[in-house]
Scaffold this motif. Structure first.
Motif, short mmCIF file in Angstrom:
data_model
loop_
_atom_site.label_atom_id
_atom_site.label_comp_id
_atom_site.label_asym_id
_atom_site.label_seq_id
_atom_site.Cartn_x
_atom_site.Cartn_y
_atom_site.Cartn_z
N HIS A 132 0.81 -1.22 0.00
CA HIS A 132 0.00 0.00 0.00
C HIS A 132 0.85 1.28 0.00
CE1 HIS A 132 -3.49 -2.53 1.78
NE2 HIS A 132 -3.48 -2.58 0.46
N GLU A 134 -2.15 2.03 -3.61
CA GLU A 134 -2.57 2.49 -2.29
C GLU A 134 -3.77 1.71 -1.76
OE1 GLU A 134 -0.62 5.93 -4.46
OE2 GLU A 134 -2.11 4.38 -4.94
N ASN A 135 -4.64 1.25 -2.67
CA ASN A 135 -5.84 0.50 -2.26
C ASN A 135 -5.82 -0.93 -2.80
OD1 ASN A 135 -7.18 2.80 -0.94
ND2 ASN A 135 -7.29 3.64 -3.02
#
Length: 619
Positions: free
Chosen positions: A322, A328-329
């Motif tokens: 992440h 990041e997701n």
């Protein structure tokens, strides 16, 4: 129940081994833990790459199957190192993790002389110096040769953080029992390690933040046969991102959680394919490292995070992934892991890949101490050919260092040994200008035909191709370019404003700016396809360098021609240093050339050895 050859393990080495023996007419049994996992790619779903791509072409030129399978199970194909010379250019395919094994399994199902049996071989049938077959629990199956290709399955354990699990790659069953029994046979076993990164849900990635990576627009394929070419517009994109300071901080803060740095790893890992935590520690000055996001299959929603192999626990992997731009997701579907497994010390086998202590027992693939699908397949092919040749009373099949990267690999392993998973690199080949991607068929197809793996039809087409290229080369060497206005205009357009006519066409082609595609507009040559034109252009442009490399190789081959008599007692050889005595006794080199490349042997040792050989012949 009896077979000519039994192959243990259905990975890339095992498949090339059993295809070779079956195609050479021998009744072959493949014993594998799971038929559905034949030719599985538990790590990176790619085939080829630096040096490795040339090995795939060599396998194909000898009559192996990996190249054809890769062409049909391909998502993207590119030629690497196009900005460098032809000696280091090589193909790399992003393979389909599901389609490639299906293609290879179809080849296996249709292969005459090949039987497939699911089971776990836990022991061998043998006497003091020969192997006669295998044991699957209480079942005994006899054969004239056994080829072990257990890959990373033998006594394998999966490591994530401080969690150690007895398991094979991709969650499969490990191979248990065989390794302890090999030790009982007096075979030296070593412990090695490799690893694989996370699989990420494609739909959870923000690709707008990533750099797209495309294949080559030029039509490319591994096989010299009429196999599949994936058009550029149908190829799947890969993507590029990088680690960053936050990623590095997370890793450094959790090194104690890593299986490697927490003291749980006992095997030796590959130096040229380190885990991400190893990269952060060893290259602490680097602010970032490349990571490639590679689709695993058109049939799944998974991305392979190339370059992010780790043995960190799952909760730390979540933080690490992440922290990456675009991820990041990200949803991790499969967590990375390290895997430890048993392999044989390189001193246990010779140049034919037959074990020294037991006749009829061959090994191939990662059990030899190598890493990579391509290295494994090349070793499997050579082991299969040699097992078949011995049964058929034919000479051993040994590739020289100036003949093939496969020959370089086997010579390195046997003469130098390895204490880590061996990886082929172009820098390992001193004659890499001779071992090019384009000329693998010119080097090896006659050998494949000789051993019986190249069909008569394919060989005749090969001879026609060679004749066309040689005829074209002769025309270029004997045609003098004149002052035809259109050709003069072409030369002027390249900056040769003082061109006066007279040079041979081959001399014109050696000029850096001139290409074969342009030159054939002014010189009539036989009809050549793109591959043949490429071979011709390289032959002409690099002719001086190629001839020099050939002369250097011939000098080396003179040493290869000096055979060492069997049964020499090195340990009692007067004048020979103790280290050389021990190395010669352990490795048993076949020629002076092989003896000279053994680590720790110096020129004076070779002089002493030559003297003893001459004394022996004088008796």
């Amino acid at each position: 129940m009896e077979y000519d050859v039994i192959v243990v393990g259905g990975g890339h080495a095992g498949m090339e081994a059993c295809f070779a023996t079956a195609h050479m007419g021998l009744k072959t049994l493949l014993v594998t833990l799971n038929k559905n996992m034949i030719s599985n790619m538990p790590c990176n779903p790619s085939i080829g790459g630096s040096a490795k791509g040339i090995v795939v072409r060599e396998i194909d030129a000898l009559g192996g199957m990996m190249g054809i399978g890769a062409d049909f199970g391909c998502l993207q194909m590119k030629m690497l190192n196009t900005g460098k010379g032809p000696g280091v250019q090589c193909l790399r395919a992003q393979a389909d993790k599901l389609d490639y094994p299906k293609v290879m399994q179809k080849f296996a199902d249709e292969c005459e002389n090949l039987t497939i049996l699911e089971g776990m071989v836990d022991d061998l049938i043998y006497d003091e110096n020969k192997v006669f077959g295998v044991k699957i629990q209480d079942q005994e199956i006899y054969s004239k040769a056994v080829i072990l290709t257990t890959g990373t399955y033998m006594e394998s354990t999966i490591l994530r953080g401080h969690n150690v699990k007895v398991e094979g790659p991709d969650g499969e069953k490990p191979s248990l029992g065989l390794s302890p029994n090999l030790k009982k046979m007096g075979i030296n076993i070593i412990r090695l390690k490799t690893g694989t990164p996370q699989r990420i849900r494609m739909s959870s990635i923000d690709f707008s933040k990533l750099e797209p990576q495309y294949g080559s627009e030029k039509p490319l394929k591994f096989s010299f046969t009429d196999s599949n070419i994936v058009p550029f517009e149908k190829q799947i994109k890969c993507w590029l991102t990088y680690t960053n300071s936050k990623t590095h901080e997370i890793i450094r803060n959790n090194l104690h959680e890593s299986a490697m740095y927490g003291g749980f790893v006992t095997g030796v890992g590959p130096r040229y394919c380190p885990s991400i935590e190893d990269k952060i520690v060893r290259f602490s000055d680097k602010p970032r490292h490349q990571l490639f996001l590679e689709p695993e299959s058109i049939h799944t929603d998974l991305i392979y995070l190339q370059g992010f192999s780790t043995s960190m626990p799952e909760h730390v992997q979540e933080e690490m992934v992440h922290s990456l731009v675009g991820l990041e997701n990200a949803e991790i579907v499969k967590y990375a892991y390290a895997i430890e497994y048993d392999a044989l010390d390189a001193s246990e086998y010779d140049y034919t890949l037959e074990t020294r202590k037991y006749q009829g027992l061959y090994i191939a693939g990662q059990i030899c101490g190598t890493s990579g699908y391509e290295e494994a397949a090349g070793l499997g092919l050579v082991a299969g050919i040699n097992a078949a040749n011995k049964i058929l009373n034919k000479p051993p099949f040994i590739l020289k260092r100036d003949q093939a990267y496969i020959g370089v690999m086997i010579d390195d392993l046997v003469s130098k040994g390895t204490n880590e998973p061996y990886r082929l690199l172009s820098s390992r080949a001193e004659y890499r200008l001779l071992l090019r991607s384009d000329n693998a068929d010119l080097r090896l197809t006659p050998l494949g035909y000789e051993v019986g793996l190249i069909s008569e039809d394919r060989y005749q087409k090969f001879l026609e191709k060679v004749e066309k290229i040689n005829k074209s080369k002769e025309i270029l060497d004997t045609t003098h370019m004149g002052m035809k206005p259109d050709f003069v205009s072409y030369m002027h357009s390249l900056g040769y404003v003082d061109y006066k006519g007279g040079p041979r066409a081959s001399e014109i082609l050696r000029r850096p700016e001139v290409t074969i595609d342009e030159l054939i507009k002014y010189v009539e040559l036989p009809s050549l396809n793109e591959e043949e034109k490429e071979q011709l252009e390289i032959m002409v442009k690099y002719e001086g360098y190629i001839e020099k490399a050939k002369k250097d190789a011939q000098k080396l081959n003179k040493l290869e021609e000096v055979k060492i008599p069997a049964g020499m007692d090195y340990l009692k050889m007067d004048g020979l240093r103790l280290e050389a005595r021990q190395k010669f006794d352990k490795i048993q080199p076949r020629t002076i050339g092989q003896a000279s490349r053994i680590s720790g042997v110096n020129p004076s040792d070779i002089s002493v050895l030559l003297l003893h050989i001459k004394k022996g012949s004088a008796k």
